[in-house]
Design a protein around this motif. Structure first.
Motif, PDB file in Angstrom:
ATOM      1  N   GLY A  31       0.774  -1.232   0.000  1.00  0.00           N
ATOM      2  CA  GLY A  31       0.000   0.000   0.000  1.00  0.00           C
ATOM      3  C   GLY A  31       0.807   1.284   0.000  1.00  0.00           C
ATOM      4  N   HIS A  32       2.112   1.193  -0.257  1.00  0.00           N
ATOM      5  CA  HIS A  32       2.948   2.396  -0.283  1.00  0.00           C
ATOM      6  C   HIS A  32       3.752   2.472  -1.580  1.00  0.00           C
ATOM      7  CE1 HIS A  32       2.214   1.999   4.057  1.00  0.00           C
ATOM      8  NE2 HIS A  32       2.249   3.317   4.017  1.00  0.00           N
ATOM      9  N   LEU A  33       3.963   3.705  -2.034  1.00  0.00           N
ATOM     10  CA  LEU A  33       4.828   3.994  -3.173  1.00  0.00           C
ATOM     11  C   LEU A  33       6.058   4.688  -2.614  1.00  0.00           C
ATOM     12  CD1 LEU A  33       5.522   4.431  -6.194  1.00  0.00           C
ATOM     13  CD2 LEU A  33       4.139   6.517  -6.087  1.00  0.00           C
ATOM     14  N   PHE A  34       7.237   4.137  -2.869  1.00  0.00           N
ATOM     15  CA  PHE A  34       8.497   4.701  -2.398  1.00  0.00           C
ATOM     16  C   PHE A  34       9.201   5.342  -3.580  1.00  0.00           C
ATOM     17  CE2 PHE A  34       7.393   1.003   0.098  1.00  0.00           C
ATOM     18  CZ  PHE A  34       7.534   1.442   1.401  1.00  0.00           C
ATOM     19  N   VAL A  35       9.611   6.600  -3.412  1.00  0.00           N
ATOM     20  CA  VAL A  35      10.301   7.316  -4.483  1.00  0.00           C
ATOM     21  C   VAL A  35      11.620   7.848  -3.945  1.00  0.00           C
ATOM     22  CG1 VAL A  35      10.182   9.209  -6.154  1.00  0.00           C
ATOM     23  CG2 VAL A  35       8.077   8.022  -5.465  1.00  0.00           C
ATOM     24  N   ALA A  36      12.729   7.427  -4.555  1.00  0.00           N
ATOM     25  CA  ALA A  36      14.041   7.965  -4.204  1.00  0.00           C
ATOM     26  C   ALA A  36      14.188   9.285  -4.944  1.00  0.00           C
ATOM     27  CB  ALA A  36      15.140   6.993  -4.621  1.00  0.00           C
ATOM     28  N   ASP A  37      14.236  10.394  -4.191  1.00  0.00           N
ATOM     29  CA  ASP A  37      14.359  11.729  -4.777  1.00  0.00           C
ATOM     30  C   ASP A  37      15.815  12.166  -4.666  1.00  0.00           C
ATOM     31  OD1 ASP A  37      14.221  14.394  -5.565  1.00  0.00           O
ATOM     32  OD2 ASP A  37      12.288  14.723  -4.592  1.00  0.00           O
ATOM     33  N   ALA A  38      16.562  11.995  -5.763  1.00  0.00           N
ATOM     34  CA  ALA A  38      17.991  12.328  -5.775  1.00  0.00           C
ATOM     35  C   ALA A  38      18.212  13.837  -5.653  1.00  0.00           C
ATOM     36  CB  ALA A  38      18.641  11.800  -7.047  1.00  0.00           C
ATOM     37  N   GLY A  39      17.232  14.636  -5.995  1.00  0.00           N
ATOM     38  CA  GLY A  39      17.349  16.088  -5.889  1.00  0.00           C
ATOM     39  C   GLY A  39      17.292  16.585  -4.463  1.00  0.00           C
TER      40      GLY A  39
ATOM     41  N   ASN B 182      17.968  14.213  -1.833  1.00  0.00           N
ATOM     42  CA  ASN B 182      18.705  13.204  -1.066  1.00  0.00           C
ATOM     43  C   ASN B 182      17.841  12.520  -0.015  1.00  0.00           C
ATOM     44  OD1 ASN B 182      21.239  13.575  -2.394  1.00  0.00           O
ATOM     45  ND2 ASN B 182      21.418  15.515  -1.294  1.00  0.00           N
ATOM     46  N   CYS B 183      16.677  12.040  -0.452  1.00  0.00           N
ATOM     47  CA  CYS B 183      15.763  11.387   0.483  1.00  0.00           C
ATOM     48  C   CYS B 183      14.873  10.389  -0.255  1.00  0.00           C
ATOM     49  CB  CYS B 183      14.904  12.422   1.203  1.00  0.00           C
ATOM     50  SG  CYS B 183      13.750  13.292   0.108  1.00  0.00           S
ATOM     51  N   VAL B 184      14.141   9.620   0.529  1.00  0.00           N
ATOM     52  CA  VAL B 184      13.104   8.738  -0.008  1.00  0.00           C
ATOM     53  C   VAL B 184      11.776   9.289   0.466  1.00  0.00           C
ATOM     54  CG1 VAL B 184      12.097   6.419   0.061  1.00  0.00           C
ATOM     55  CG2 VAL B 184      14.588   6.705  -0.054  1.00  0.00           C
ATOM     56  N   LYS B 185      10.863   9.476  -0.462  1.00  0.00           N
ATOM     57  CA  LYS B 185       9.526   9.972  -0.129  1.00  0.00           C
ATOM     58  C   LYS B 185       8.560   8.801  -0.215  1.00  0.00           C
ATOM     59  CE  LYS B 185      10.693  14.583  -1.475  1.00  0.00           C
ATOM     60  NZ  LYS B 185      10.500  15.707  -2.367  1.00  0.00           N
ATOM     61  N   VAL B 186       7.649   8.730   0.735  1.00  0.00           N
ATOM     62  CA  VAL B 186       6.707   7.621   0.812  1.00  0.00           C
ATOM     63  C   VAL B 186       5.294   8.165   0.644  1.00  0.00           C
ATOM     64  CG1 VAL B 186       5.892   5.682   2.199  1.00  0.00           C
ATOM     65  CG2 VAL B 186       8.277   6.442   2.405  1.00  0.00           C
ATOM     66  N   PHE B 187       4.559   7.567  -0.267  1.00  0.00           N
ATOM     67  CA  PHE B 187       3.182   7.970  -0.549  1.00  0.00           C
ATOM     68  C   PHE B 187       2.272   6.777  -0.322  1.00  0.00           C
ATOM     69  CE2 PHE B 187       6.037  10.396  -3.216  1.00  0.00           C
ATOM     70  CZ  PHE B 187       5.583  11.701  -3.083  1.00  0.00           C
ATOM     71  N   LYS B 188       1.043   7.046   0.092  1.00  0.00           N
ATOM     72  CA  LYS B 188       0.059   5.974   0.158  1.00  0.00           C
ATOM     73  C   LYS B 188      -0.282   5.591  -1.262  1.00  0.00           C
ATOM     74  CE  LYS B 188      -2.052   6.995   4.563  1.00  0.00           C
ATOM     75  NZ  LYS B 188      -3.289   7.287   5.278  1.00  0.00           N
TER      76      LYS B 188
END
Length: 122
Positions: A100-108, A110-116
């Protein structure tokens, strides 16, 4: 698998196939015999900026992070592409989906963002 235009990211797909993003601005889907099934830009008429991370969800939909357009799109097996994330990303690189989660590595940033991420019921 020959004749790819700058392969970048790869993800396994159901039934032994796989998905590859290319620097030239396309994403290609291969079947288990390593034969090209389709190009997402051709199949959906979608224009990518710079496709990066790819993954496949439990429904067989393909998710693609686009670094240049700063988006994440979902490409269902049938139907039109859906933009899942259109704001808040500086340079989305890798993507994954699970539980139930979408993980996005945001290189701009320097983090991982987590979305439902809502999946279809079985």
């Amino acid at each position: 698998v020959p004749n790819l235009q700058g392969p970048r990211y790869i993800s396994p797909a159901p039934n032994g196939g796989f998905v590859v993003s290319e620097e030239c601005g396309d994403v290609k889907v291969f079947i288990s015999s390593r034969k090209l099934l389709c190009s997402l830009s051709s199949k959906y008429g979608h224009q990518f900026g710079n496709p990066a991370g790819v993954c496949v969800d439990v429904d067989g939909s393909i998710l693609v992070a686009d670094e240049q357009r700063r988006t994440v799109h979902l490409f269902p097996e049938h139907g039109a592409p859906i933009c899942l994330v259109s704001t808040g990303l500086r340079r989305p690189a890798g993507v994954a989906c699970s539980s139930g989660h979408l993980f996005v590595a945001d290189a701009g940033e320097n983090c991982v963002k987590v979305f439902k991420y809502r999946m279809r019921s079985p």
